[in-house]
Design a protein around this motif. Structure first.
Motif, mmCIF file in Angstrom:
data_model
loop_
_atom_site.group_PDB
_atom_site.id
_atom_site.type_symbol
_atom_site.label_atom_id
_atom_site.label_comp_id
_atom_site.label_asym_id
_atom_site.label_seq_id
_atom_site.Cartn_x
_atom_site.Cartn_y
_atom_site.Cartn_z
ATOM 1 N N TRP A 133 0.907 -1.177 -0.007
ATOM 2 C CA TRP A 133 0.043 -0.235 -0.105
ATOM 3 C C TRP A 133 0.958 1.342 0.017
ATOM 4 O O TRP A 133 0.644 2.379 -0.692
ATOM 5 C CB TRP A 133 -0.868 0.080 1.090
ATOM 6 C CG TRP A 133 -2.000 -0.874 1.144
ATOM 7 C CD1 TRP A 133 -2.361 -1.979 1.769
ATOM 8 C CD2 TRP A 133 -3.088 -0.740 0.257
ATOM 9 N NE1 TRP A 133 -3.562 -2.727 1.449
ATOM 10 C CE2 TRP A 133 -4.047 -1.817 0.513
ATOM 11 C CE3 TRP A 133 -3.664 0.188 -0.490
ATOM 12 C CZ2 TRP A 133 -5.481 -1.929 -0.074
ATOM 13 C CZ3 TRP A 133 -4.853 0.071 -1.345
ATOM 14 C CH2 TRP A 133 -5.719 -0.749 -0.764
ATOM 15 N N ILE A 134 1.953 1.439 0.851
ATOM 16 C CA ILE A 134 2.699 2.395 0.987
ATOM 17 C C ILE A 134 3.528 2.544 -0.282
ATOM 18 O O ILE A 134 3.712 3.698 -0.538
ATOM 19 C CB ILE A 134 3.632 2.540 2.189
ATOM 20 C CG1 ILE A 134 2.535 2.280 3.641
ATOM 21 C CG2 ILE A 134 4.542 3.658 2.284
ATOM 22 C CD1 ILE A 134 1.905 3.635 3.768
ATOM 23 N N ALA A 135 4.185 1.362 -0.741
ATOM 24 C CA ALA A 135 4.951 1.679 -1.871
ATOM 25 C C ALA A 135 4.151 1.992 -3.234
ATOM 26 O O ALA A 135 4.554 2.967 -3.891
ATOM 27 C CB ALA A 135 5.439 0.338 -2.236
ATOM 28 N N GLY A 136 3.022 1.665 -3.066
ATOM 29 C CA GLY A 136 2.144 2.183 -4.594
ATOM 30 C C GLY A 136 1.784 3.654 -4.304
ATOM 31 O O GLY A 136 1.997 4.271 -5.448
ATOM 32 N N ALA A 137 1.314 3.972 -3.076
ATOM 33 C CA ALA A 137 1.298 5.490 -2.934
ATOM 34 C C ALA A 137 2.451 6.269 -3.318
ATOM 35 O O ALA A 137 2.176 7.533 -3.803
ATOM 36 C CB ALA A 137 0.826 5.810 -1.564
ATOM 37 N N ALA A 138 3.579 5.612 -2.795
ATOM 38 C CA ALA A 138 4.723 6.558 -3.115
ATOM 39 C C ALA A 138 5.413 6.633 -4.525
ATOM 40 O O ALA A 138 5.558 7.610 -5.168
ATOM 41 C CB ALA A 138 5.865 5.926 -2.240
ATOM 42 N N ILE A 139 4.920 5.511 -5.468
ATOM 43 C CA ILE A 139 5.410 5.404 -6.776
ATOM 44 C C ILE A 139 4.342 5.951 -7.527
ATOM 45 O O ILE A 139 4.689 6.955 -8.503
ATOM 46 C CB ILE A 139 5.711 4.055 -7.137
ATOM 47 C CG1 ILE A 139 6.767 3.326 -6.449
ATOM 48 C CG2 ILE A 139 5.838 3.783 -8.622
ATOM 49 C CD1 ILE A 139 7.008 1.811 -6.569
ATOM 50 N N GLY A 140 3.122 5.782 -7.405
ATOM 51 C CA GLY A 140 1.931 6.623 -8.149
ATOM 52 C C GLY A 140 2.084 5.805 -9.722
ATOM 53 O O GLY A 140 2.443 4.883 -9.928
ATOM 54 N N GLY A 141 1.016 6.550 -10.307
ATOM 55 C CA GLY A 141 1.031 6.172 -11.971
ATOM 56 C C GLY A 141 0.467 4.687 -11.711
ATOM 57 O O GLY A 141 -0.391 4.340 -10.916
ATOM 58 N N ALA A 142 0.816 3.718 -12.965
ATOM 59 C CA ALA A 142 0.296 2.571 -13.259
ATOM 60 C C ALA A 142 0.528 1.705 -12.146
ATOM 61 O O ALA A 142 -0.118 0.714 -11.587
ATOM 62 C CB ALA A 142 0.589 2.267 -14.752
ATOM 63 N N ALA A 143 1.818 1.920 -11.831
ATOM 64 C CA ALA A 143 2.341 0.996 -10.676
ATOM 65 C C ALA A 143 1.399 1.055 -9.562
ATOM 66 O O ALA A 143 1.271 0.008 -8.564
ATOM 67 C CB ALA A 143 3.864 1.404 -10.348
ATOM 68 N N GLN A 144 0.780 2.259 -9.129
ATOM 69 C CA GLN A 144 -0.059 2.275 -7.854
ATOM 70 C C GLN A 144 -1.279 1.211 -8.029
ATOM 71 O O GLN A 144 -1.249 0.691 -6.927
ATOM 72 C CB GLN A 144 -0.392 3.554 -7.686
ATOM 73 C CG GLN A 144 -1.430 4.034 -6.475
ATOM 74 C CD GLN A 144 -1.920 5.404 -6.474
ATOM 75 O OE1 GLN A 144 -1.463 6.426 -7.115
ATOM 76 N NE2 GLN A 144 -3.017 5.434 -5.812
ATOM 77 N N GLY A 145 -2.011 1.286 -9.096
ATOM 78 C CA GLY A 145 -2.932 0.250 -9.096
ATOM 79 C C GLY A 145 -2.644 -1.284 -9.040
ATOM 80 O O GLY A 145 -3.252 -1.936 -8.198
#
Length: 378
Positions: A133-145
């Motif tokens: 969850w935290i990694a996705g929020a930090a990276i953003g973009g398509a990787a977040q989803g």
């Protein structure tokens, strides 16, 4: 129960946020994001329900824990519209704080109790998903989803896998002896929350309409009757009979996991989607139908009926044919809307959906006249 009802107020706001998010982004990306966020909101609420099923919610420690969970849930709900934007970290941080924090407190408090083993395994799953969850929020973009979807997959697989973890072992549903009546009541209350959002959307849509045409008033009436029919399908004997079954079944943990933890998801989601369709029908009753509007108007009720059919199957062991027929009629109406969109404006599709739900409720009433061993006749 009062503290649990107070806790539920946060989710009234969350459901409103989800329906508005879907209405504003009624495309493939918007639907996918809303589905993901709905699953997260439901999971946060459901794990709190499992917690209060085992622990006295009026105990000072748990009351403080629920207060903290409310605060985290409120932040999470506030961040929903921009969870895939500038407030991704707000959403992820609040969700992780809610899930990990609550489970950590209970794991410590119940360390000497047999159920403590389950909560320690649950905590391990939440900590693992928290990284995603935290990694996705930090990276953003398509990787977040992608990362958030994997995080949910980790969490949702837990109950099915018995929270199996290397070196920590696993548990089975027989280790989760629950108060089935309490679980049923809590899920019924969440359905009421979702239906309340449906009625709120209906009323606000009429109040905000620039001019109260006959078509808008007709769409308002159809939407209201659709909510009534949905309530009737869920609560007319089925909910009460299911509660009685859940209270006396041998493996209460298995029924709590399947019928309530998982199978209620399509029902709640269907009500939320239907509320979006109602708002579109009231605002544009005779406009040319769009794919998104057709999906909301017909897909919401179909999703609800599919979920309720699964619910009846899980609790009582048989499949209600009238729900399957209703889904077929809704699918046929959707096909007609796709082939000839000019012939079926939103008001007509809303009326079809309401008639289908009303027919299911009516046939349930006719069936109830027959004797039934489980309180619900097949």
């Amino acid at each position: 129960m009062p503290v649990e009802l107070f806790f539920d107020l946060v989710y009234v706001f969350a459901i409103t946020q989800l329906s508005h998010l879907l209405l504003a982004h009624l495309d493939m990306a918007g639907v996918a994001q809303t589905v993901l966020l709905t699953l997260a909101v439901w999971w946060a609420w459901m794990y709190t329900t499992w917690t209060t099923n085992y622990c006295d919610p009026d105990h000072p420690v748990l009351r403080l824990t629920l207060t903290g969970a409310m605060l985290a849930g409120l932040v999470m709900a506030a961040a929903l519209p921009q969870a895939f934007g500038p407030r991704a970290m707000w959403f992820a941080g609040a969700y992780v704080a809610l899930q990990v924090g609550r489970t950590l407190v209970v794991s410590i408090a119940a360390r000497a109790h047999p159920i403590g083993v389950t909560f320690r395994l649950v905590l391990a799953y939440h900590v693992l998903s928290a990284v995603l969850w935290i990694a996705g929020a930090a990276i953003g973009g398509a990787a977040q989803g992608v990362l958030w979807a994997v995080a949910l997959a980790v969490e949702y697989s837990g109950p099915w896998l018995g929270y199996r973890m290397p070196f920590l072992g696993r548990v089975t549903t027989t280790d989760w002896t629950i108060d089935g009546a309490h679980m049923a009541e809590r899920c019924q209350l969440f359905v009421i929350i979702a239906l309340g959002e449906s009625l709120l959307v209906t009323g606000v849509s009429l109040a905000d309409h620039p001019h109260l045409s006959a078509a808008a008033v007709a769409a308002f009436a159809v939407a209201f009757l659709g909510s009534v029919a949905t309530w009737w399908v869920y609560f007319h004997r089925t909910a009460e009979a299911a509660s009685e079954t859940a209270a006396h079944v041998d493996d209460t943990g298995r029924l709590g996991r399947s019928a309530y933890t998982y199978i209620h998801i399509p029902m709640v989601a269907g009500i939320i989607v239907a509320a979006v369709g109602d708002e579109l029908a009231i605002a544009h009753p005779f406009d040319r139908i769009t794919a998104g509007a057709a999906l909301a108007l017909l897909g919401g009720p179909a999703l609800f009926l599919a979920g309720h059919a699964l619910f009846v199957r899980a609790v009582f062991g048989w499949v209600p044919v009238n729900r399957l027929v209703g889904i077929g009629v809704l699918a046929a109406a959707g096909l007609l809307a796709a082939v000839a969109p000019g012939l079926v404006p939103p008001l007509v599709l809303a009326a079809v959906a309401t008639l289908v739900l009303g027919a299911v409720a009516a046939t349930d009433g006719l069936r109830d006249r027959a004797p039934a061993q489980a309180g619900l006749a097949p």
